[in-house]
Write a protein that holds these residues in place. Structure first.
Motif, PDB file in Angstrom:
ATOM      1  N   THR A 231      40.142  -2.820  23.267  1.00 42.85           N
ATOM      2  CA  THR A 231      41.248  -3.594  23.101  1.00 42.85           C
ATOM      3  C   THR A 231      41.653  -4.068  24.572  1.00 42.85           C
ATOM      4  OG1 THR A 231      42.210  -2.281  21.038  1.00 42.85           O
ATOM      5  CG2 THR A 231      43.778  -3.956  22.139  1.00 42.85           C
ATOM      6  N   PHE A 232      41.836  -3.318  25.397  1.00 43.98           N
ATOM      7  CA  PHE A 232      42.422  -3.602  26.886  1.00 43.98           C
ATOM      8  C   PHE A 232      41.079  -3.279  27.862  1.00 43.98           C
ATOM      9  CE2 PHE A 232      46.201  -2.324  24.623  1.00 43.98           C
ATOM     10  CZ  PHE A 232      46.911  -3.542  24.826  1.00 43.98           C
ATOM     11  N   GLU A 233      41.181  -3.862  29.088  1.00 42.91           N
ATOM     12  CA  GLU A 233      40.045  -3.736  30.214  1.00 42.91           C
ATOM     13  C   GLU A 233      40.942  -3.742  31.414  1.00 42.91           C
ATOM     14  OE1 GLU A 233      37.137  -6.805  29.916  1.00 42.91           O
ATOM     15  OE2 GLU A 233      38.520  -8.285  30.354  1.00 42.91           O
ATOM     16  N   ILE A 234      40.449  -2.910  32.156  1.00 44.59           N
ATOM     17  CA  ILE A 234      40.863  -2.749  33.663  1.00 44.59           C
ATOM     18  C   ILE A 234      40.241  -3.538  34.640  1.00 44.59           C
ATOM     19  CG2 ILE A 234      41.592  -0.806  35.634  1.00 44.59           C
ATOM     20  CD1 ILE A 234      42.087   1.220  33.533  1.00 44.59           C
ATOM     21  N   ALA A 235      40.869  -4.349  35.563  1.00 46.05           N
ATOM     22  CA  ALA A 235      40.287  -5.012  36.508  1.00 46.05           C
ATOM     23  C   ALA A 235      40.785  -4.860  37.683  1.00 46.05           C
ATOM     24  CB  ALA A 235      40.577  -6.699  35.893  1.00 46.05           C
ATOM     25  N   GLU A 236      40.030  -5.015  38.782  1.00 48.57           N
ATOM     26  CA  GLU A 236      40.815  -5.193  40.218  1.00 48.57           C
ATOM     27  C   GLU A 236      40.477  -6.459  40.757  1.00 48.57           C
ATOM     28  OE1 GLU A 236      40.115  -1.741  43.674  1.00 48.57           O
ATOM     29  OE2 GLU A 236      38.481  -3.642  43.549  1.00 48.57           O
ATOM     30  N   VAL A 237      41.847  -6.954  41.191  1.00 48.74           N
ATOM     31  CA  VAL A 237      42.029  -8.484  41.705  1.00 48.74           C
ATOM     32  C   VAL A 237      42.677  -8.218  42.984  1.00 48.74           C
ATOM     33  CG1 VAL A 237      41.801  -9.351  39.289  1.00 48.74           C
ATOM     34  CG2 VAL A 237      44.084  -8.738  40.445  1.00 48.74           C
ATOM     35  N   ASP A 238      42.568  -9.524  43.615  1.00 51.55           N
ATOM     36  CA  ASP A 238      43.406  -9.652  44.978  1.00 51.55           C
ATOM     37  C   ASP A 238      44.846  -9.725  44.443  1.00 51.55           C
ATOM     38  OD1 ASP A 238      40.836  -9.654  46.492  1.00 51.55           O
ATOM     39  OD2 ASP A 238      40.953 -12.016  46.434  1.00 51.55           O
ATOM     40  N   VAL A 239      45.444  -9.063  45.345  1.00 47.45           N
ATOM     41  CA  VAL A 239      46.922  -9.142  45.341  1.00 47.45           C
ATOM     42  C   VAL A 239      47.288 -10.678  45.628  1.00 47.45           C
ATOM     43  CG1 VAL A 239      49.297  -8.516  46.249  1.00 47.45           C
ATOM     44  CG2 VAL A 239      47.379  -6.945  46.275  1.00 47.45           C
TER      45      VAL A 239
ATOM     46  N   THR B  42      45.323  -5.143  49.857  1.00 49.84           N
ATOM     47  CA  THR B  42      44.958  -6.479  49.490  1.00 49.84           C
ATOM     48  C   THR B  42      44.437  -6.536  48.010  1.00 49.84           C
ATOM     49  OG1 THR B  42      42.598  -5.766  50.151  1.00 49.84           O
ATOM     50  CG2 THR B  42      44.253  -6.988  51.756  1.00 49.84           C
ATOM     51  N   LYS B  43      43.954  -5.476  47.270  1.00 51.90           N
ATOM     52  CA  LYS B  43      43.487  -5.412  45.768  1.00 51.90           C
ATOM     53  C   LYS B  43      44.442  -4.528  45.054  1.00 51.90           C
ATOM     54  CE  LYS B  43      39.243  -6.905  46.786  1.00 51.90           C
ATOM     55  NZ  LYS B  43      38.848  -8.285  46.183  1.00 51.90           N
ATOM     56  N   MET B  44      44.664  -4.877  43.645  1.00 47.16           N
ATOM     57  CA  MET B  44      45.380  -4.314  42.727  1.00 47.16           C
ATOM     58  C   MET B  44      44.709  -4.034  41.317  1.00 47.16           C
ATOM     59  SD  MET B  44      48.190  -7.281  41.813  1.00 47.16           S
ATOM     60  CE  MET B  44      47.702  -8.501  40.630  1.00 47.16           C
ATOM     61  N   MET B  45      45.331  -3.280  40.737  1.00 47.87           N
ATOM     62  CA  MET B  45      44.947  -3.073  39.389  1.00 47.87           C
ATOM     63  C   MET B  45      45.626  -4.047  38.321  1.00 47.87           C
ATOM     64  SD  MET B  45      45.232   0.267  36.943  1.00 47.87           S
ATOM     65  CE  MET B  45      44.570   1.490  38.056  1.00 47.87           C
ATOM     66  N   GLN B  46      44.975  -4.576  37.391  1.00 47.04           N
ATOM     67  CA  GLN B  46      45.639  -5.325  36.172  1.00 47.04           C
ATOM     68  C   GLN B  46      45.216  -4.789  34.934  1.00 47.04           C
ATOM     69  OE1 GLN B  46      44.489  -9.411  36.661  1.00 47.04           O
ATOM     70  NE2 GLN B  46      46.587  -9.973  37.705  1.00 47.04           N
ATOM     71  N   ILE B  47      45.769  -4.717  33.950  1.00 46.11           N
ATOM     72  CA  ILE B  47      45.156  -4.360  32.606  1.00 46.11           C
ATOM     73  C   ILE B  47      45.224  -5.405  31.691  1.00 46.11           C
ATOM     74  CG2 ILE B  47      45.324  -2.674  30.537  1.00 46.11           C
ATOM     75  CD1 ILE B  47      46.107  -0.783  32.331  1.00 46.11           C
ATOM     76  N   LYS B  48      44.323  -6.108  31.155  1.00 42.49           N
ATOM     77  CA  LYS B  48      44.278  -7.331  30.365  1.00 42.49           C
ATOM     78  C   LYS B  48      43.697  -7.179  29.010  1.00 42.49           C
ATOM     79  CE  LYS B  48      42.626  -9.792  34.422  1.00 42.49           C
ATOM     80  NZ  LYS B  48      41.582 -10.768  34.940  1.00 42.49           N
ATOM     81  N   LEU B  49      44.231  -7.924  27.970  1.00 44.04           N
ATOM     82  CA  LEU B  49      43.795  -7.870  26.749  1.00 44.04           C
ATOM     83  C   LEU B  49      42.367  -8.388  26.567  1.00 44.04           C
ATOM     84  CD1 LEU B  49      44.509  -7.506  23.793  1.00 44.04           C
ATOM     85  CD2 LEU B  49      44.988  -9.813  23.729  1.00 44.04           C
ATOM     86  N   ALA B  50      41.438  -7.442  25.905  1.00 46.79           N
ATOM     87  CA  ALA B  50      39.990  -7.703  26.186  1.00 46.79           C
ATOM     88  C   ALA B  50      39.676  -8.284  24.523  1.00 46.79           C
ATOM     89  CB  ALA B  50      39.128  -6.455  26.330  1.00 46.79           C
ATOM     90  N   GLU B  51      40.161  -7.678  23.782  1.00 38.37           N
ATOM     91  CA  GLU B  51      39.921  -8.191  22.063  1.00 38.37           C
ATOM     92  C   GLU B  51      41.033  -7.855  21.547  1.00 38.37           C
ATOM     93  OE1 GLU B  51      36.318  -6.329  21.201  1.00 38.37           O
ATOM     94  OE2 GLU B  51      37.305  -4.904  19.887  1.00 38.37           O
ATOM     95  N   ARG B  52      41.471  -8.621  20.316  1.00 38.73           N
ATOM     96  CA  ARG B  52      42.368  -8.377  19.380  1.00 38.73           C
ATOM     97  C   ARG B  52      42.085  -7.289  18.462  1.00 38.73           C
ATOM     98  NH1 ARG B  52      45.793 -11.917  20.825  1.00 38.73           N
ATOM     99  NH2 ARG B  52      45.114 -13.968  21.610  1.00 38.73           N
ATOM    100  N   PRO B  53      42.992  -6.114  18.433  1.00 37.41           N
ATOM    101  CA  PRO B  53      42.766  -5.043  17.503  1.00 37.41           C
ATOM    102  C   PRO B  53      42.953  -5.294  16.036  1.00 37.41           C
ATOM    103  CG  PRO B  53      44.922  -4.985  18.538  1.00 37.41           C
ATOM    104  CD  PRO B  53      44.383  -6.089  19.173  1.00 37.41           C
ATOM    105  N   THR B  54      42.175  -4.773  15.308  1.00 37.70           N
ATOM    106  CA  THR B  54      42.491  -4.575  13.974  1.00 37.70           C
ATOM    107  C   THR B  54      43.115  -3.344  13.350  1.00 37.70           C
ATOM    108  OG1 THR B  54      40.622  -5.997  13.209  1.00 37.70           O
ATOM    109  CG2 THR B  54      41.629  -4.723  11.363  1.00 37.70           C
TER     110      THR B  54
END
Ligand SMILES: NC(=O)c1ccc[n+]([C@@H]2O[C@H](COP(=O)([O-])OP(=O)(O)OC[C@H]3O[C@@H](n4cnc5c(N)ncnc54)[C@H](OP(=O)(O)O)[C@@H]3O)[C@@H](O)[C@H]2O)c1
Length: 337
Positions: free
Chosen positions: A23-31, A4-16
């Protein structure tokens, strides 16, 4: 499907420059549950591509940038686990833009079918976007003719290694430029390149290209850009073709990148330098897949893969494309099948 839950990796901030820990953050969200005409794909592997660095910048390009807070865009292969689309069945193996997540909700029309027998690595390598880039970039943009000297930069990489092998099939003399002795030995001994240059240990690249291409360069397949492009421009033959596939040396640049000073060599030699984006060739992918499959079956095309285990390792693994520590097509295994 029980998860019922899954991992996503999202863009957290734009790199220089190079992406870093912020740059990225891991989130746990509902499938998610698929909506009308949607399917849910269990992602098995995702491809790591140099172009992903460009998708992190907020500037106009051939695709919109990945938004802050959005799942990182990535091509992948997976299996359909739920379907509300008439033409897609549970159990189908498919490719698509799944992103850095364990399950991807997709419109059924946005999926490409994969034969059940096709290994995933192959579907993301020589028979996927990588192979299509090599095939159309070399054959349509580079237009190699038998006996031509074809020079490839980034030659031991996923795209470059296939470019060189197709150029050999077409009867060309093939010279590869790569960043380690091990990579150069693989190109020469296993893939049949005629000459190789390790650009990291070569002091005078002009001289090295001159020695490796004594009759000049007819086709330059450029994956790296930068000062090397100038070196090659100074050694092109009459009617030469330069295929601008990428410029990885500049993808993390923080200062403006200078243009090639030797561009008038194109005028003198009636040469052409043309960029291309592989997606423009999508209507012709099927024919290319068929031809490359034939070459693989005949043993004329080989590929090697560098598979990183675990989606959570994707952000760090992406950096390997920029320090050259990947050996072949870089992939991330998201789930065992
Ligand atoms: N136009 C299109 O539609 C399209 C589609 C796909 C890919 N591409 C482009 O094709 C190129 C190759 O992509 P790929 O997926 O096959 O990646 P890859 O070649 O498998 O991996 C990237 C390689 O680039 C080399 N590299 C990194 N930084 C470098 C630098 N500063 N100078 C010289 N070489 C450097 C490294 O090899 P070394 O050890 O040799 O340094 C590294 O292993 C990229 O430029 C990519 O953007 C274009």
């Amino acid at each position: 499907m029980s998860e019922t839950k899954m991992m996503q990796i999202k863009l957290a901030e734009r790199p220089t420059g190079l992406p870093d820990d912020n740059t990225f953050e891991i989130a746990e969200v509902d499938v998610p549950t698929p909506g009308t005409d949607e399917v849910l794909v269990r992602v098995e592997m995702v491809s790591l591509d140099p172009a992903m660095r460009g998708w992190l910048d907020d500037r106009p390009s051939y695709l919109p940038p990945v938004g802050i807070g959005q799942v990182m865009r990535a091509l992948g292969v997976g299996t359909v686990v739920a379907s509300n689309h008439a033409d897609v069945a549970i159990g189908d193996r498919v490719a698509g833009g799944f992103g850095w997540q364990e399950y991807a909700p997709m419109m059924g029309k946005d999926l490409q079918p994969i034969p059940p027998s096709a290994p995933t690595e192959l579907a993301l390598g020589p028979l996927g976007m990588t192979g299509m880039t090599a095939y159309f970039g070399l054959l349509d943009v580079g237009e190699p003719k038998e006996g031509d000297t074809v020079l490839v930069s980034g030659a031991a990489g996923a795209v470059g290694s296939i470019v060189g092998q197709i150029a050999k099939i077409k009867g060309c003399r093939v010279v590869g430029i790569a960043g380690s002795d091990e990579k150069c030995a693989w190109l020469e001994k296993d893939l049949g390149f005629d000459a190789v240059i390790n650009y990291k240990t070569t002091e005078d690249m002009y001289k090295a290209v001159k020695e490796a291409c004594p009759k000049g360069v007819d086709v330059y397949f450029d994956n790296v850009g930068g000062p090397l492009l100038d070196v090659v421009l100074a050694q092109i033959n009459l009617g030469a073709r330069i295929a601008i596939c990428g410029a990885i040396s500049a993808y993390n640049a923080t200062d403006p990148v200078p243009g090639p000073a030797n561009y008038l060599s194109l005028l003198v030699n009636r040469g052409k330098m043309q960029g291309f984006i592989v997606f423009d060739y999508a209507p012709r992918y099927a024919a290319a897949v068929e031809e490359i499959s034939g070459w693989i079956a005949e043993g004329k095309i080989q590929a090697r893969y560098d598979v990183v285990e675990g989606l959570e390792n994707a952000p760090k693994a992406l950096l390997r494309l920029f320090d050259g520590s990947n050996s072949g097509k870089l992939l991330v295994r998201v789930a065992a099948v």
